[in-house]
Design a protein around this motif. Structure first.
Motif, PDB file in Angstrom:
ATOM      1  N   ASP A  23       0.813  -1.221   0.000  1.00  0.00           N
ATOM      2  CA  ASP A  23       0.000   0.000   0.000  1.00  0.00           C
ATOM      3  C   ASP A  23       0.844   1.267   0.000  1.00  0.00           C
ATOM      4  OD1 ASP A  23      -2.576  -1.177   0.019  1.00  0.00           O
ATOM      5  OD2 ASP A  23      -2.332  -1.640   2.149  1.00  0.00           O
ATOM      6  N   ARG A  24       2.036   1.193   0.596  1.00  0.00           N
ATOM      7  CA  ARG A  24       2.911   2.365   0.695  1.00  0.00           C
ATOM      8  C   ARG A  24       4.295   1.949   0.201  1.00  0.00           C
ATOM      9  NH1 ARG A  24       0.133   1.462   4.872  1.00  0.00           N
ATOM     10  NH2 ARG A  24       1.850   0.828   6.215  1.00  0.00           N
ATOM     11  N   ILE A  25       4.565   2.325  -1.049  1.00  0.00           N
ATOM     12  CA  ILE A  25       5.767   1.861  -1.732  1.00  0.00           C
ATOM     13  C   ILE A  25       6.746   3.013  -1.918  1.00  0.00           C
ATOM     14  CG2 ILE A  25       6.693   0.815  -3.836  1.00  0.00           C
ATOM     15  CD1 ILE A  25       3.830  -0.355  -4.281  1.00  0.00           C
ATOM     16  N   ALA A  26       7.967   2.823  -1.423  1.00  0.00           N
ATOM     17  CA  ALA A  26       9.072   3.738  -1.703  1.00  0.00           C
ATOM     18  C   ALA A  26       9.927   3.079  -2.780  1.00  0.00           C
ATOM     19  CB  ALA A  26       9.892   3.984  -0.439  1.00  0.00           C
ATOM     20  N   ILE A  56      12.142   9.410   6.206  1.00  0.00           N
ATOM     21  CA  ILE A  56      10.713   9.747   6.295  1.00  0.00           C
ATOM     22  C   ILE A  56       9.894   8.698   5.560  1.00  0.00           C
ATOM     23  CG2 ILE A  56       8.938  11.421   5.595  1.00  0.00           C
ATOM     24  CD1 ILE A  56      11.174  13.586   5.836  1.00  0.00           C
ATOM     25  N   ARG A  57      10.314   8.369   4.350  1.00  0.00           N
ATOM     26  CA  ARG A  57       9.589   7.396   3.526  1.00  0.00           C
ATOM     27  C   ARG A  57       9.738   5.989   4.074  1.00  0.00           C
ATOM     28  NH1 ARG A  57      12.817   8.614  -1.115  1.00  0.00           N
ATOM     29  NH2 ARG A  57      13.709  10.300   0.087  1.00  0.00           N
ATOM     30  N   LEU A  58      10.941   5.665   4.517  1.00  0.00           N
ATOM     31  CA  LEU A  58      11.183   4.310   5.037  1.00  0.00           C
ATOM     32  C   LEU A  58      10.340   4.027   6.273  1.00  0.00           C
ATOM     33  CD1 LEU A  58      15.060   4.090   4.670  1.00  0.00           C
ATOM     34  CD2 LEU A  58      13.336   2.919   3.281  1.00  0.00           C
ATOM     35  N   ALA A  59      10.215   4.999   7.150  1.00  0.00           N
ATOM     36  CA  ALA A  59       9.455   4.791   8.388  1.00  0.00           C
ATOM     37  C   ALA A  59       7.983   4.513   8.103  1.00  0.00           C
ATOM     38  CB  ALA A  59       9.601   6.008   9.299  1.00  0.00           C
ATOM     39  N   ALA A  60       7.456   5.065   7.023  1.00  0.00           N
ATOM     40  CA  ALA A  60       6.027   4.924   6.716  1.00  0.00           C
ATOM     41  C   ALA A  60       5.725   3.850   5.681  1.00  0.00           C
ATOM     42  CB  ALA A  60       5.473   6.264   6.232  1.00  0.00           C
ATOM     43  N   ALA A  61       6.731   3.429   4.927  1.00  0.00           N
ATOM     44  CA  ALA A  61       6.514   2.465   3.840  1.00  0.00           C
ATOM     45  C   ALA A  61       6.261   1.067   4.378  1.00  0.00           C
ATOM     46  CB  ALA A  61       7.729   2.444   2.912  1.00  0.00           C
ATOM     47  N   LEU A  96      20.484   3.008   5.599  1.00  0.00           N
ATOM     48  CA  LEU A  96      19.249   3.719   5.934  1.00  0.00           C
ATOM     49  C   LEU A  96      18.064   2.757   5.987  1.00  0.00           C
ATOM     50  CD1 LEU A  96      19.743   6.981   3.840  1.00  0.00           C
ATOM     51  CD2 LEU A  96      19.636   6.820   6.347  1.00  0.00           C
ATOM     52  N   ILE A  97      18.012   1.816   5.067  1.00  0.00           N
ATOM     53  CA  ILE A  97      16.925   0.830   5.071  1.00  0.00           C
ATOM     54  C   ILE A  97      16.987  -0.003   6.346  1.00  0.00           C
ATOM     55  CG2 ILE A  97      15.998  -1.241   3.944  1.00  0.00           C
ATOM     56  CD1 ILE A  97      16.922   0.036   1.240  1.00  0.00           C
ATOM     57  N   GLN A  98      18.175  -0.463   6.704  1.00  0.00           N
ATOM     58  CA  GLN A  98      18.327  -1.252   7.934  1.00  0.00           C
ATOM     59  C   GLN A  98      17.905  -0.450   9.163  1.00  0.00           C
ATOM     60  OE1 GLN A  98      22.454  -2.600   7.903  1.00  0.00           O
ATOM     61  NE2 GLN A  98      21.694  -4.700   7.900  1.00  0.00           N
ATOM     62  N   GLU A  99      18.295   0.811   9.200  1.00  0.00           N
ATOM     63  CA  GLU A  99      18.050   1.636  10.382  1.00  0.00           C
ATOM     64  C   GLU A  99      16.601   2.106  10.490  1.00  0.00           C
ATOM     65  OE1 GLU A  99      19.628   5.823  12.355  1.00  0.00           O
ATOM     66  OE2 GLU A  99      20.796   4.880  10.760  1.00  0.00           O
ATOM     67  N   HIS A 100      16.021   2.551   9.375  1.00  0.00           N
ATOM     68  CA  HIS A 100      14.699   3.186   9.415  1.00  0.00           C
ATOM     69  C   HIS A 100      13.586   2.334   8.821  1.00  0.00           C
ATOM     70  CE1 HIS A 100      16.448   6.987  10.720  1.00  0.00           C
ATOM     71  NE2 HIS A 100      17.410   6.751   9.851  1.00  0.00           N
ATOM     72  N   GLY A 101      13.927   1.201   8.201  1.00  0.00           N
ATOM     73  CA  GLY A 101      12.903   0.385   7.566  1.00  0.00           C
ATOM     74  C   GLY A 101      13.028  -1.089   7.828  1.00  0.00           C
ATOM     75  N   PRO A 102      13.329  -1.482   9.061  1.00  0.00           N
ATOM     76  CA  PRO A 102      13.476  -2.925   9.305  1.00  0.00           C
ATOM     77  C   PRO A 102      12.158  -3.677   9.112  1.00  0.00           C
ATOM     78  CG  PRO A 102      13.455  -1.749  11.385  1.00  0.00           C
ATOM     79  CD  PRO A 102      13.492  -0.708  10.293  1.00  0.00           C
ATOM     80  N   HIS A 103      11.039  -2.965   9.128  1.00  0.00           N
ATOM     81  CA  HIS A 103       9.711  -3.565   9.001  1.00  0.00           C
ATOM     82  C   HIS A 103       9.265  -3.730   7.552  1.00  0.00           C
ATOM     83  CE1 HIS A 103       9.339   0.777   8.815  1.00  0.00           C
ATOM     84  NE2 HIS A 103       8.281   0.557   8.038  1.00  0.00           N
ATOM     85  N   LEU A 143       2.962  13.708   2.698  1.00  0.00           N
ATOM     86  CA  LEU A 143       2.679  12.659   1.704  1.00  0.00           C
ATOM     87  C   LEU A 143       2.572  11.282   2.345  1.00  0.00           C
ATOM     88  CD1 LEU A 143       5.037  13.590  -1.267  1.00  0.00           C
ATOM     89  CD2 LEU A 143       2.546  13.439  -1.354  1.00  0.00           C
ATOM     90  N   VAL A 144       3.455  10.979   3.276  1.00  0.00           N
ATOM     91  CA  VAL A 144       3.498   9.624   3.829  1.00  0.00           C
ATOM     92  C   VAL A 144       2.377   9.340   4.823  1.00  0.00           C
ATOM     93  CG1 VAL A 144       5.970   9.373   3.426  1.00  0.00           C
ATOM     94  CG2 VAL A 144       5.161  10.148   5.681  1.00  0.00           C
ATOM     95  N   THR A 145       1.555  10.335   5.124  1.00  0.00           N
ATOM     96  CA  THR A 145       0.414  10.087   6.012  1.00  0.00           C
ATOM     97  C   THR A 145      -0.739   9.426   5.275  1.00  0.00           C
ATOM     98  OG1 THR A 145      -0.556  12.271   5.664  1.00  0.00           O
ATOM     99  CG2 THR A 145       0.999  12.032   7.511  1.00  0.00           C
ATOM    100  N   GLY A 146      -0.684   9.400   3.942  1.00  0.00           N
ATOM    101  CA  GLY A 146      -1.743   8.769   3.165  1.00  0.00           C
ATOM    102  C   GLY A 146      -1.788   7.269   3.374  1.00  0.00           C
ATOM    103  N   GLU A 147      -2.975   6.701   3.175  1.00  0.00           N
ATOM    104  CA  GLU A 147      -3.139   5.251   3.326  1.00  0.00           C
ATOM    105  C   GLU A 147      -2.403   4.477   2.248  1.00  0.00           C
ATOM    106  OE1 GLU A 147      -6.906   3.347   3.950  1.00  0.00           O
ATOM    107  OE2 GLU A 147      -7.678   5.153   4.923  1.00  0.00           O
TER     108      GLU A 147
END
Length: 173
Positions: free
Chosen positions: A2-5, A74-79, A139-146, A56-60
């Protein structure tokens, strides 16, 4: 998804893949270059660029295409999904040559494509895997492990991913 970076070196095909996925998934698409630069290639002040991405990243649902490592967290945390086009420099250089032939230079804000080729840009592409790739991976490891990380190393892999997503997508009404 749903949220693609969507990230990768210049010329890797980010804009093309993003447009295809946006159509298939019926998701809103943002090209970061279209936000960052105005018609005269003047960059947006950093605080405003950051604020726009935070909104932008607050969108569903969304697809945001572009690098900008300084605001990538910013994008990684929400993606929920990161597609990293990790293509060889030669492939990316060929991509910018094709873009130049297609757009004949200049900006195309309607579709987020900016055809501005400079020697600095060519050097950036040549050094991307050596300098930027490790930074992006950290950055992906740090902010986007999920996130579900999809790392693609060829145009063939990118095309197969788009085909697979198209095959799995529900039919459009």
């Amino acid at each position: 998804m749903d949220r693609i970076a969507l990230i990768g070196c210049g010329g890797s095909g980010k804009s093309t893949i993003a447009r295809q996925l946006a159509q298939i998934l019926d998701a809103p698409l943002t090209h970061l270059d279209a936000i960052y630069y105005d018609e005269q290639w003047n960059p947006l002040p950093q605080e405003e660029f950051t604020a726009r991405q935070e909104k932008l990243v607050t969108g569903e649902r969304w697809i945001i295409e572009g690098n900008y490592a300084g605001t990538l967290p910013i994008r990684l945390a929400a993606a929920d999904t990161v597609i990293f086009l990790d293509l060889p420099a030669a492939t990316c250089l060929w991509g910018i040559v094709q873009r130049r032939r297609r757009y004949r230079g200049g900006q195309h804000q309607a579709d987020g494509v900016y055809d501005r080729i400079t020697w600095n840009f060519v050097r950036y592409i040549l050094g991307y895997r050596r300098t930027m790739r490790p930074r992006v991976r950290n950055l992906i490891q740090e902010h986007g492990p999920h996130v579900q990380l999809i790392s693609l190393t060829s145009r063939r892999q990118a095309n197969r991913l788009v085909d697979r997503i198209r095959a799995q997508a529900p039919p459009m009404p």
